[in-house]
Design a protein around this motif. Structure first.
Motif, PDB file in Angstrom:
ATOM      1  N   VAL A  28     -49.043  -3.666  -9.447  1.00 37.70           N
ATOM      2  CA  VAL A  28     -50.618  -3.213  -8.988  1.00 37.70           C
ATOM      3  C   VAL A  28     -51.213  -4.050  -7.640  1.00 37.70           C
ATOM      4  O   VAL A  28     -51.809  -3.299  -6.949  1.00 37.70           O
ATOM      5  N   GLN A 100     -56.626   5.494  -7.255  1.00 30.94           N
ATOM      6  CA  GLN A 100     -55.333   5.964  -7.212  1.00 30.94           C
ATOM      7  C   GLN A 100     -55.323   7.410  -7.149  1.00 30.94           C
ATOM      8  O   GLN A 100     -56.099   7.918  -7.922  1.00 30.94           O
ATOM      9  N   TYR A 105     -52.595   4.633  -3.572  1.00 30.84           N
ATOM     10  CA  TYR A 105     -54.067   4.156  -3.651  1.00 30.84           C
ATOM     11  C   TYR A 105     -54.745   4.154  -2.181  1.00 30.84           C
ATOM     12  O   TYR A 105     -54.022   4.319  -1.408  1.00 30.84           O
TER      13      TYR A 105
END
Length: 131
Positions: A28, A100, A105
């Motif tokens: 992430v 997102q 993203y």
């Protein structure tokens, strides 16, 4: 002997699960940094990010110098901070709000030298450190 198997298996499961979470967190973080860099690259004009002051109409050229390590999270929104500098060396702090969409993203909001919104969200417990 069998009474030792269950605790060992539980410990092994915890180890695997924490490793998966760490990998997921690293993934992430990496995706967020890539999204931010991609957004900055698209917005740059002649190597600088133009910033329009809506009160004065003045355009200031800002140059990225440092991405801050801390990432904040508000449900599905992430906040990354960076330091930008003008040609004369004046520093500005920027918060990039990133969301997102369909697996990738993108930056959805930018606050330049306006820390009040994120400070309010932190104080209210709505923005927490991504760990």
């Amino acid at each position: 002997m069998t009474r030792y198997i269950m605790p060992v298996l539980m410990g092994f499961a915890l180890l695997l699960n924490s490793g998966a979470q760490a990998q997921s967190l690293t993934e992430v973080r990496t995706k967020l940094q890539v999204a931010l860099q991609r957004s900055l690259s698209r917005a740059m004009v002649d190597g600088a990010l133009p910033h329009l002051d809506l009160e004065t109409g003045e355009i200031t050229k800002l140059y990225p110098t440092e991405n801050h390590e801390v990432i904040l999270r508000m449900n599905d929104i992430y906040v990354l901070c960076a330091t930008l500098v003008t040609a004369d060396g004046t520093e500005s702090t920027v918060e990039y709000y990133i969301a997102q969409n369909r697996g990738s993203y993108g930056v959805i909001r930018t606050e330049i030298d306006n820390h009040a919104p994120i400070q309010s969200l932190i104080a209210a417990g709505k923005a927490i450190r991504l760990e």
